[in-house]
Design an enzyme around this catalytic site. Structure first.
Site, PDB file in Angstrom:
ATOM      1  N   GLY A  15       0.839  -1.207   0.000  1.00 31.03           N
ATOM      2  CA  GLY A  15       0.000   0.000   0.000  1.00 31.03           C
ATOM      3  C   GLY A  15       0.869   1.251   0.000  1.00 31.03           C
ATOM      4  N   LYS A  16       2.041   1.130  -0.598  1.00 28.27           N
ATOM      5  CA  LYS A  16       2.964   2.278  -0.671  1.00 28.27           C
ATOM      6  C   LYS A  16       2.338   3.448  -1.421  1.00 28.27           C
ATOM      7  CE  LYS A  16       6.708   0.169  -2.470  1.00 28.27           C
ATOM      8  NZ  LYS A  16       6.512  -1.240  -2.244  1.00 28.27           N
ATOM      9  N   HIS A  41       1.458   0.984  -8.933  1.00 27.96           N
ATOM     10  CA  HIS A  41       0.429   1.332  -7.964  1.00 27.96           C
ATOM     11  C   HIS A  41      -0.631   2.236  -8.574  1.00 27.96           C
ATOM     12  CE1 HIS A  41       3.935   3.890  -6.661  1.00 27.96           C
ATOM     13  NE2 HIS A  41       3.133   4.720  -7.249  1.00 27.96           N
ATOM     14  N   THR A  42      -1.732   2.229  -7.874  1.00 28.64           N
ATOM     15  CA  THR A  42      -2.897   2.959  -8.349  1.00 28.64           C
ATOM     16  C   THR A  42      -3.096   4.160  -7.442  1.00 28.64           C
ATOM     17  OG1 THR A  42      -3.793   0.827  -8.954  1.00 28.64           O
ATOM     18  CG2 THR A  42      -5.356   2.634  -8.865  1.00 28.64           C
ATOM     19  N   GLN A 223       9.051  -2.376  -4.944  1.00 29.40           N
ATOM     20  CA  GLN A 223       9.149  -3.723  -4.370  1.00 29.40           C
ATOM     21  C   GLN A 223       9.368  -3.619  -2.848  1.00 29.40           C
ATOM     22  OE1 GLN A 223      11.465  -3.364  -7.384  1.00 29.40           O
ATOM     23  NE2 GLN A 223       9.529  -3.577  -8.424  1.00 29.40           N
ATOM     24  N   PRO A 303      -3.596 -13.039  -8.705  1.00 32.28           N
ATOM     25  CA  PRO A 303      -4.067 -12.984  -7.320  1.00 32.28           C
ATOM     26  C   PRO A 303      -2.869 -13.118  -6.373  1.00 32.28           C
ATOM     27  CG  PRO A 303      -4.805 -15.007  -8.399  1.00 32.28           C
ATOM     28  CD  PRO A 303      -4.060 -14.220  -9.418  1.00 32.28           C
ATOM     29  N   LYS A 330      -3.785  -0.973   5.789  1.00 30.84           N
ATOM     30  CA  LYS A 330      -4.865  -1.943   5.607  1.00 30.84           C
ATOM     31  C   LYS A 330      -5.303  -2.653   6.887  1.00 30.84           C
ATOM     32  CE  LYS A 330      -4.871  -3.103   0.848  1.00 30.84           C
ATOM     33  NZ  LYS A 330      -4.724  -4.097  -0.183  1.00 30.84           N
ATOM     34  N   ASP A 332      -7.918  -2.101   8.415  1.00 29.43           N
ATOM     35  CA  ASP A 332      -9.369  -2.322   8.310  1.00 29.43           C
ATOM     36  C   ASP A 332      -9.720  -3.667   7.680  1.00 29.43           C
ATOM     37  OD1 ASP A 332      -8.175  -0.721   6.090  1.00 29.43           O
ATOM     38  OD2 ASP A 332     -10.079  -1.191   5.120  1.00 29.43           O
ATOM     39  N   SER A 414      -7.860   3.227   5.412  1.00 31.07           N
ATOM     40  CA  SER A 414      -8.688   3.014   4.214  1.00 31.07           C
ATOM     41  C   SER A 414      -7.892   3.511   3.013  1.00 31.07           C
ATOM     42  CB  SER A 414     -10.027   3.768   4.310  1.00 31.07           C
ATOM     43  OG  SER A 414      -9.947   5.004   3.628  1.00 31.07           O
TER      44      SER A 414
HETATM   45  P1  IMP Z   1      10.951  -9.349 -11.442  1.00 28.92           P
HETATM   46  O1  IMP Z   1      11.191  -8.122 -10.630  1.00 28.92           O
HETATM   47  O2  IMP Z   1       9.991  -9.128 -12.584  1.00 28.92           O
HETATM   48  O3  IMP Z   1      12.234 -10.000 -11.893  1.00 28.92           O
HETATM   49  O4  IMP Z   1      10.218 -10.444 -10.513  1.00 28.92           O
HETATM   50  C1  IMP Z   1      10.892 -11.068  -9.437  1.00 28.92           C
HETATM   51  C2  IMP Z   1       9.952 -11.258  -8.249  1.00 28.92           C
HETATM   52  O5  IMP Z   1       9.617  -9.997  -7.703  1.00 28.92           O
HETATM   53  C3  IMP Z   1       8.636 -11.935  -8.607  1.00 28.92           C
HETATM   54  O6  IMP Z   1       8.246 -12.745  -7.512  1.00 28.92           O
HETATM   55  C4  IMP Z   1       7.672 -10.769  -8.752  1.00 28.92           C
HETATM   56  O7  IMP Z   1       6.335 -11.150  -8.519  1.00 28.92           O
HETATM   57  C5  IMP Z   1       8.193  -9.874  -7.651  1.00 28.92           C
HETATM   58  N1  IMP Z   1       7.879  -8.450  -7.880  1.00 28.92           N
HETATM   59  C6  IMP Z   1       8.469  -7.591  -8.731  1.00 28.92           C
HETATM   60  N2  IMP Z   1       7.942  -6.371  -8.641  1.00 28.92           N
HETATM   61  C7  IMP Z   1       6.993  -6.436  -7.693  1.00 28.92           C
HETATM   62  C8  IMP Z   1       6.105  -5.459  -7.102  1.00 28.92           C
HETATM   63  O8  IMP Z   1       6.096  -4.269  -7.441  1.00 28.92           O
HETATM   64  N3  IMP Z   1       5.280  -5.935  -6.128  1.00 28.92           N
HETATM   65  C9  IMP Z   1       5.304  -7.217  -5.712  1.00 28.92           C
HETATM   66  N4  IMP Z   1       6.117  -8.146  -6.206  1.00 28.92           N
HETATM   67  C10 IMP Z   1       6.959  -7.757  -7.192  1.00 28.92           C
END
Ligand code: IMP
Length: 429
Positions: A15-16, A41-42, A223, A303, A330, A332, A414
């Site tokens: 939720g950044k 992100h949205t 990430q 998912p 999050k 809530d 929220s």
């Molecule tokens: P890559 O960064 O595309 O090489 O993916 C490597 C791992 O990092 C995978 O498990 C992706 O699902 C996860 N990952 C990469 N970017 C995100 C993000 O912004 N949010 C959550 N997981 C991420």
């Protein structure tokens, strides 16, 4: 007055977006320093919904957005994103978007190699976003990357393309995937160069000027620590360092500019992609968290796997990430649960351990040790002060603080920007 660096402390998607947006409204400049268009992100601003992957969120708030040298830039994805937000009414110009001239590019060969390798891994796949992030970082450290500044030098591009193609075509052919020609890559670069070059500049120099002028800088991590290439659940990680220290090297400022490090943690845990996840839930509670929390990837739509809060992993993320305070998001989503659990340790081959092991075999074998507490029936959604929170929810937050050994300085209740309880203003630290 300090700068602020925001990082995720779990596996991303904490939720950044909302927190960064809230902080961006109080900053002058927002800097992305690692990752690429794997992030997403949205942002909801009034009637408009902005989906950002590569652009720093500050642009939405009319602030200067910076893409630092630590980011890998897919120029086509960037242009699509610029066109999309422009159509929504934002103005993106070289005055409002600065891109480091020494940032490496993601080329079509990188995405192709990423996907071909994932397919070849079969059951052992990492679950990457397939966007070429890993191969682009590999080229950077192998000193073969094409950087934005190279686009202005056709003679440099020519021999660099030969080196890139020799390497990638060998691998692609070995994996049975389609190879690329020099003409294809030249055409790709010729198409994006006139649009990309005007944004390119010496970001380090401009940020230094901004720092001297006392402007507030927000560093926006992508990430999270558990996906950090050194400190995460390797090899199920992304290919960059995601800890706050990289805000400095990934944008060309000194380590003293990083400022207050705000770690974002979700009140439970989610993960996309493969890899260990000790507190994962496979039951109805896990499904409830996923549904209520709208846990689907912004970038890939996958998912997300859901589980209880893992205090051991977040404590570690706080330490290696240099976290000054936590924004807990999050809360809530947990409303109305009869019982809530927190992972406080693991069992590995019959032994109790309080730290997550490094070897992948052991990481896959650990079993979570949970501490449980009663949930709360009242709603926390929309709370804007401690007084509005049920006593049991406060107990939960306090217990998390104890276990992770870091203060919760901000609580988000929220998706609305103003539904936030602020204990300490990170910019005023
Ligand atoms: P890559 O960064 O595309 O090489 O993916 C490597 C791992 O990092 C995978 O498990 C992706 O699902 C996860 N990952 C990469 N970017 C995100 C993000 O912004 N949010 C959550 N997981 C991420």
């Amino acid at each position: 007055m300090s700068n602020v660096t925001v990082i995720g402390t779990q596996w991303g998607d904490e939720g950044k977006g909302k927190i960064v947006d809230w902080l961006a409204s109080r900053a002058d400049i927002v800097v992305r320093f690692q990752g690429g268009h794997n992030a997403g992100h949205t942002l909801v601003v009034g009637e408009q919904v902005y989906k950002l992957s590569l652009l720093p969120s500050g642009l939405v708030r009319g602030k200067i957005g910076v893409i630092g040298n630590g980011v890998v830039v897919d120029p086509r994805a960037l242009m699509i994103e610029i066109d999309r937000v422009t159509a929504q009414g934002l103005t993106v110009t070289p005055e409002t978007l600065w891109i480091a001239e020494n940032a490496p590019l993601i080329l079509p060969v990188h995405g192709a190699l990423d996907r071909a390798r994932e397919a070849a891994r079969g059951d052992r796949k990492i679950g990457t976003t397939g966007r070429g992030i890993g191969p682009a970082y590999e080229d950077k450290v192998a000193r073969r990357a094409i950087r934005i500044c190279d686009l202005a030098e056709p003679e440099t591009l020519d021999w660099k393309l030969d080196e890139v193609l020799l390497h990638h075509n060998t691998l692609l052919a070995g994996l049975g995937a389609d190879t690329f020609t020099k003409e294809e890559l030249k055409a790709f670069l010729a198409e994006i160069t006139p649009r990309l070059l005007p944004y390119s500049c010496a970001v380090w120099d401009r940020l230094d000027d901004a720092r001297r002028a006392g402007r507030r800088i927000l560093f926006e991590g992508a990430q999270a620590v558990m996906l950090d290439v050194d400190h995460g659940t390797y090899p199920f990680v992304t290919s960059s360092n995601t800890v706050a220290a990289v805000a400095a090297s990934g944008s060309g400022v000194g380590p003293n500019s990083v400022g207050f490090v705000l770690g974002i943690a979700k009140a439970y845990t989610t993960r996309v992609g493969e890899g260990p996840f000790p507190s994962e839930l496979y039951d109805a509670v896990g499904r409830t968290l996923g549904e209520r929390g709208h846990e689907f990837g912004t970038v890939t739509g996958r998912p997300r796997r859901c589980g209880w809060f893992d205090a051991v992993l977040v404590r570690r993320a706080c330490r290696v990430g240099g976290v000054s305070g936590i924004a807990l998001t999050k809360l809530d989503v947990l409303d109305g649960l009869e019982e809530i659990a927190i992972c406080v340790g693991y069992e590995l081959d019959g032994e109790k351990i309080t730290s997550f092991p490094s070897a992948p075999g052991a990481q896959a074998r650990v079993k979570p040790i949970f501490e449980t507490m009663p949930g709360w029936n009242e709603t926390t959604a929309g709370a804007r002060s401690w007084a509005e929170l049920p006593a049991q929810a406060i107990k939960y937050v306090r217990r998390i603080e104890e276990l992770i050994e870091a203060p919760v300085t901000l609580l988000s209740t929220s998706p609305e920007r103003d539904d936030t309880i602020l204990m300490r203003d990170p910019f005023e630290d």
